[in-house]
Design a protein around this motif. Structure first.
Motif, PDB file in Angstrom:
ATOM      1  N   HIS A  34       1.030  -1.489   0.012  1.00  0.00           N
ATOM      2  CA  HIS A  34       0.021  -0.281  -0.083  1.00  0.00           C
ATOM      3  C   HIS A  34       1.216   1.749  -0.223  1.00  0.00           C
ATOM      4  O   HIS A  34       0.377   2.272   0.216  1.00  0.00           O
ATOM      5  CB  HIS A  34      -1.052  -0.125   1.408  1.00  0.00           C
ATOM      6  N   TYR A  35       2.108   1.075   0.258  1.00  0.00           N
ATOM      7  CA  TYR A  35       2.974   2.195   0.311  1.00  0.00           C
ATOM      8  C   TYR A  35       3.716   2.384  -1.188  1.00  0.00           C
ATOM      9  O   TYR A  35       4.860   1.532  -1.549  1.00  0.00           O
ATOM     10  CB  TYR A  35       3.491   2.309   1.589  1.00  0.00           C
ATOM     11  N   ASP A  36       4.159   3.327  -1.742  1.00  0.00           N
ATOM     12  CA  ASP A  36       4.759   3.472  -2.477  1.00  0.00           C
ATOM     13  C   ASP A  36       5.927   5.104  -2.634  1.00  0.00           C
ATOM     14  O   ASP A  36       5.499   5.436  -3.899  1.00  0.00           O
ATOM     15  CB  ASP A  36       4.688   3.463  -3.855  1.00  0.00           C
ATOM     16  N   GLY A  37       6.173   5.791  -1.929  1.00  0.00           N
ATOM     17  CA  GLY A  37       6.902   6.542  -1.520  1.00  0.00           C
ATOM     18  C   GLY A  37       7.953   6.900  -1.099  1.00  0.00           C
ATOM     19  O   GLY A  37       8.516   5.420  -0.825  1.00  0.00           O
ATOM     20  N   GLU A  38       8.732   8.368  -1.306  1.00  0.00           N
ATOM     21  CA  GLU A  38      10.054   7.957  -0.649  1.00  0.00           C
ATOM     22  C   GLU A  38      10.453   8.904   0.502  1.00  0.00           C
ATOM     23  O   GLU A  38      11.344   8.422   0.479  1.00  0.00           O
ATOM     24  CB  GLU A  38      10.687   9.140  -2.579  1.00  0.00           C
ATOM     25  N   ASP A  39       9.762   8.754   1.066  1.00  0.00           N
ATOM     26  CA  ASP A  39      10.298   9.344   2.663  1.00  0.00           C
ATOM     27  C   ASP A  39       9.845   8.073   3.200  1.00  0.00           C
ATOM     28  O   ASP A  39       8.428   6.807   2.845  1.00  0.00           O
ATOM     29  CB  ASP A  39       9.022   9.791   3.169  1.00  0.00           C
ATOM     30  N   PRO A  40      11.087   7.657   4.376  1.00  0.00           N
ATOM     31  CA  PRO A  40      11.169   6.976   5.103  1.00  0.00           C
ATOM     32  C   PRO A  40       9.462   6.375   6.228  1.00  0.00           C
ATOM     33  O   PRO A  40       8.979   7.666   6.851  1.00  0.00           O
ATOM     34  CB  PRO A  40      11.989   6.599   6.077  1.00  0.00           C
ATOM     35  N   VAL A  41       9.079   4.783   6.611  1.00  0.00           N
ATOM     36  CA  VAL A  41       8.382   4.903   7.392  1.00  0.00           C
ATOM     37  C   VAL A  41       8.489   4.355   8.640  1.00  0.00           C
ATOM     38  O   VAL A  41       8.664   3.347   8.987  1.00  0.00           O
ATOM     39  CB  VAL A  41       6.627   4.205   6.607  1.00  0.00           C
ATOM     40  N   ASN A  42       8.113   5.362  10.084  1.00  0.00           N
ATOM     41  CA  ASN A  42       8.107   4.294  10.831  1.00  0.00           C
ATOM     42  C   ASN A  42       6.794   2.888  11.174  1.00  0.00           C
ATOM     43  O   ASN A  42       6.067   3.192  10.909  1.00  0.00           O
ATOM     44  CB  ASN A  42       8.018   5.586  12.505  1.00  0.00           C
ATOM     45  N   ILE A  43       8.213   2.141  11.838  1.00  0.00           N
ATOM     46  CA  ILE A  43       7.596   0.930  12.615  1.00  0.00           C
ATOM     47  C   ILE A  43       7.171   0.726  13.554  1.00  0.00           C
ATOM     48  O   ILE A  43       8.523   0.742  14.421  1.00  0.00           O
ATOM     49  CB  ILE A  43       7.143   0.347  11.110  1.00  0.00           C
ATOM     50  N   GLY A  44       5.762   1.027  14.302  1.00  0.00           N
ATOM     51  CA  GLY A  44       5.941   1.227  16.379  1.00  0.00           C
ATOM     52  C   GLY A  44       4.802   0.682  16.513  1.00  0.00           C
ATOM     53  O   GLY A  44       3.623   0.706  15.331  1.00  0.00           O
ATOM     54  N   SER A  45       4.588   0.886  17.424  1.00  0.00           N
ATOM     55  CA  SER A  45       2.735   0.870  18.351  1.00  0.00           C
ATOM     56  C   SER A  45       2.835   2.105  18.396  1.00  0.00           C
ATOM     57  O   SER A  45       1.396   2.033  18.989  1.00  0.00           O
ATOM     58  CB  SER A  45       3.042  -0.174  19.349  1.00  0.00           C
ATOM     59  N   GLY A  46       3.490   3.313  18.366  1.00  0.00           N
ATOM     60  CA  GLY A  46       3.029   4.630  19.340  1.00  0.00           C
ATOM     61  C   GLY A  46       3.083   4.505  20.543  1.00  0.00           C
ATOM     62  O   GLY A  46       2.667   5.374  20.917  1.00  0.00           O
ATOM     63  N   THR A  47       3.138   3.687  20.983  1.00  0.00           N
ATOM     64  CA  THR A  47       3.118   3.576  23.011  1.00  0.00           C
ATOM     65  C   THR A  47       4.525   3.276  23.182  1.00  0.00           C
ATOM     66  O   THR A  47       5.450   2.633  22.757  1.00  0.00           O
ATOM     67  CB  THR A  47       2.008   3.027  23.513  1.00  0.00           C
ATOM     68  N   ASP A  48       4.699   3.768  24.389  1.00  0.00           N
ATOM     69  CA  ASP A  48       6.066   3.531  25.343  1.00  0.00           C
ATOM     70  C   ASP A  48       5.286   2.831  26.875  1.00  0.00           C
ATOM     71  O   ASP A  48       4.032   3.144  27.441  1.00  0.00           O
ATOM     72  CB  ASP A  48       7.433   4.690  24.893  1.00  0.00           C
ATOM     73  N   LEU A  49       6.444   2.436  27.145  1.00  0.00           N
ATOM     74  CA  LEU A  49       6.127   2.131  28.647  1.00  0.00           C
ATOM     75  C   LEU A  49       7.885   1.956  29.529  1.00  0.00           C
ATOM     76  O   LEU A  49       9.105   2.006  29.048  1.00  0.00           O
ATOM     77  CB  LEU A  49       5.310   0.853  29.068  1.00  0.00           C
ATOM     78  N   SER A  50       8.020   2.159  30.584  1.00  0.00           N
ATOM     79  CA  SER A  50       8.886   1.944  31.258  1.00  0.00           C
ATOM     80  C   SER A  50       9.871   0.770  31.282  1.00  0.00           C
ATOM     81  O   SER A  50       8.146   0.136  31.224  1.00  0.00           O
ATOM     82  CB  SER A  50       9.086   2.494  33.221  1.00  0.00           C
ATOM     83  N   ILE A  51      11.101   0.620  31.643  1.00  0.00           N
ATOM     84  CA  ILE A  51      12.170  -0.344  32.046  1.00  0.00           C
ATOM     85  C   ILE A  51      11.227  -1.373  32.761  1.00  0.00           C
ATOM     86  O   ILE A  51      10.796  -2.680  32.762  1.00  0.00           O
ATOM     87  CB  ILE A  51      13.384  -0.219  31.813  1.00  0.00           C
ATOM     88  N   ARG A  52      10.935  -0.629  34.538  1.00  0.00           N
ATOM     89  CA  ARG A  52      10.654  -0.961  35.235  1.00  0.00           C
ATOM     90  C   ARG A  52       8.926  -1.949  35.008  1.00  0.00           C
ATOM     91  O   ARG A  52       8.712  -2.977  35.235  1.00  0.00           O
ATOM     92  CB  ARG A  52       9.743   0.425  36.441  1.00  0.00           C
ATOM     93  N   ALA A  53       8.056  -0.455  33.716  1.00  0.00           N
ATOM     94  CA  ALA A  53       6.852  -1.615  33.444  1.00  0.00           C
ATOM     95  C   ALA A  53       7.495  -2.766  33.041  1.00  0.00           C
ATOM     96  O   ALA A  53       6.160  -3.874  33.265  1.00  0.00           O
ATOM     97  CB  ALA A  53       6.352   0.190  33.565  1.00  0.00           C
ATOM     98  N   LEU A  54       7.744  -2.463  31.838  1.00  0.00           N
ATOM     99  CA  LEU A  54       7.939  -3.858  31.038  1.00  0.00           C
ATOM    100  C   LEU A  54       8.609  -5.269  32.196  1.00  0.00           C
ATOM    101  O   LEU A  54       8.067  -6.189  32.318  1.00  0.00           O
ATOM    102  CB  LEU A  54       9.546  -3.543  29.980  1.00  0.00           C
TER     103      LEU A  54
END
Ligand SMILES: NC(=O)c1ccc[n+]([C@@H]2O[C@H](COP(=O)([O-])OP(=O)(O)OC[C@H]3O[C@@H](n4cnc5c(N)ncnc54)[C@H](OP(=O)(O)O)[C@@H]3O)[C@@H](O)[C@H]2O)c1
Length: 314
Positions: free
Chosen positions: A229-249
């Motif tokens: 679905h994507y055909d652009g020159e700009d790179p695309v971030n791939i992630g969950s969009g949320t973070d958590l602390s190493i303690r919570a992990l």
């Protein structure tokens, strides 16, 4: 739709990410999926790569082959990190151009953003400031890959796209006691502690840094989605969009592994960057959504590691 009859080549199909992409293609029912180990095809060798592309003429190429490693390896072998990665990228992108590959996806990494870039990281922050010195050779090679993909698109009209995944964990992860990344290391610590009836587990650092994680099967799904679905020159971030602390992990992994003892945080070990989170709006705008929650993915990984641990201790 990615065509069933096309030939797909997954460079690095035995690695964590490449294997996940390979599984995702197989799950779609595709049968023409090529993969070669580094022993069978050393991607640093331009003649070997040209010969491989001349013979197979893959239509779609996923570039998940790279020299990767933690801070120790990056610091002890900086020459190999820049040489191997530049060679692998240059050889594949050039051979794909010559032999008519329809589309190619290049895997970069969130660790190539400038060290002090604002958070969450937007794709346009690439190349706007100094890099983390410990992995500069790796990052410069990956940045060259992204620039090359853009340049080949501009000059030759090649449909090359680039991605920037966050920290990845899951099937095929590295659970080495010293060389693993944080998820693999914590899973080993807590599963081992339960097995050995230990009362306390030590975690390196203060536990306060915030990090983002994605299961390798979600990364693979995102790569297939972008290929389609994507055909652009700009790179695309791939992630969950949320973070958590190493303690919570650590607390989540402890709970899922059934560890009932105490967690101690050793602040003699460095924490690294306080926060690393990707802005995933560009990815979201293509219609992709994460399927595996962190909790579910961690539970799966814990079960997989229990199997590995049982073999190790048998
Ligand atoms: N893991 C992460 O957290 C993460 C995060 C962001 C981005 N990424 C990106 O995803 C990609 C794959 O990472 P990974 O974690 O899957 O790494 P990995 O498990 O170490 O796998 C790397 C693969 O590259 C292949 N390879 C290395 N040198 C080669 C050579 N000279 N010739 C042929 N093949 C070679 C290896 O093949 P053999 O096994 O046959 O030797 C291996 O299968 C990398 O570009 C990385 O930057 C990973």
């Amino acid at each position: 739709m990615l065509p069933e009859s096309a030939t797909y080549y997954v460079a690095g199909h035995r690695g964590m990410v490449g294997a996940a992409i390979h599984r995702a293609l197989q799950a779609k029912g595709f049968s023409n999926i090529l993969g070669k180990s580094s022993k069978e095809l050393d991607l640093r060798n331009p003649l070997a790569v040209q010969a491989f592309f001349a013979e197979h003429k893959p239509h779609y190429v996923f570039m998940a082959a790279a020299k990767v490693g933690g801070i120790g390896a990056n610091m002890s072998e900086p020459g190999s990190f820049i040489y191997d990665n530049l060679q692998i990228q240059n050889n594949i992108m050039e051979a794909a151009r010559i032999h008519g590959t329809k589309k190619l996806l290049f895997l970069g990494s969130s660790c190539i953003y400038p060290k002090l870039a604002p958070q969450p990281l937007k794709e346009e922050y690439l190349l706007t400031g100094p890099l983390e010195p410990t992995n500069e050779p790796y990052a410069v090679a990956k940045l060259a890959g992204i620039t090359m993909a853009k340049a080949y698109r501009k000059q030759y009209g090649c449909s090359y796209i680039s991605t920037l995944p966050c920290n990845i964990y899951g099937t095929g992860d590295n659970y080495h006691p010293f060389n693993s990344h944080v998820v693999g290391a914590l899973i080993r610590k807590f599963v081992t502690a339960v097995e050995q009836n230990a009362q306390e587990v030590e975690i390196w650092g203060t536990g306060s840094p915030l990090r983002e994680f994605l299961h390798c099967d979600d990364l693979a799904a995102a790569c297939l989605h972008l290929m389609e679905h994507y055909d652009g020159e700009d790179p695309v971030n791939i992630g969950s969009g949320t973070d958590l602390s190493i303690r919570a992990l650590a607390e989540t992994i402890a709970e899922l592994a059934g560890f009932k003892g105490a967690l101690s945080f050793n602040d003699q070990y460095p924490d690294g960057t306080p926060r690393k989170l990707l802005d995933i709006s560009r990815l979201k705008n293509t219609g992709w959504n994460q399927a595996i929650s962190l909790r579910e993915g961690l539970a799966r990984s814990i079960e997989e590691f229990k199997g590995i641990y049982a073999t190790e201790t048998a």
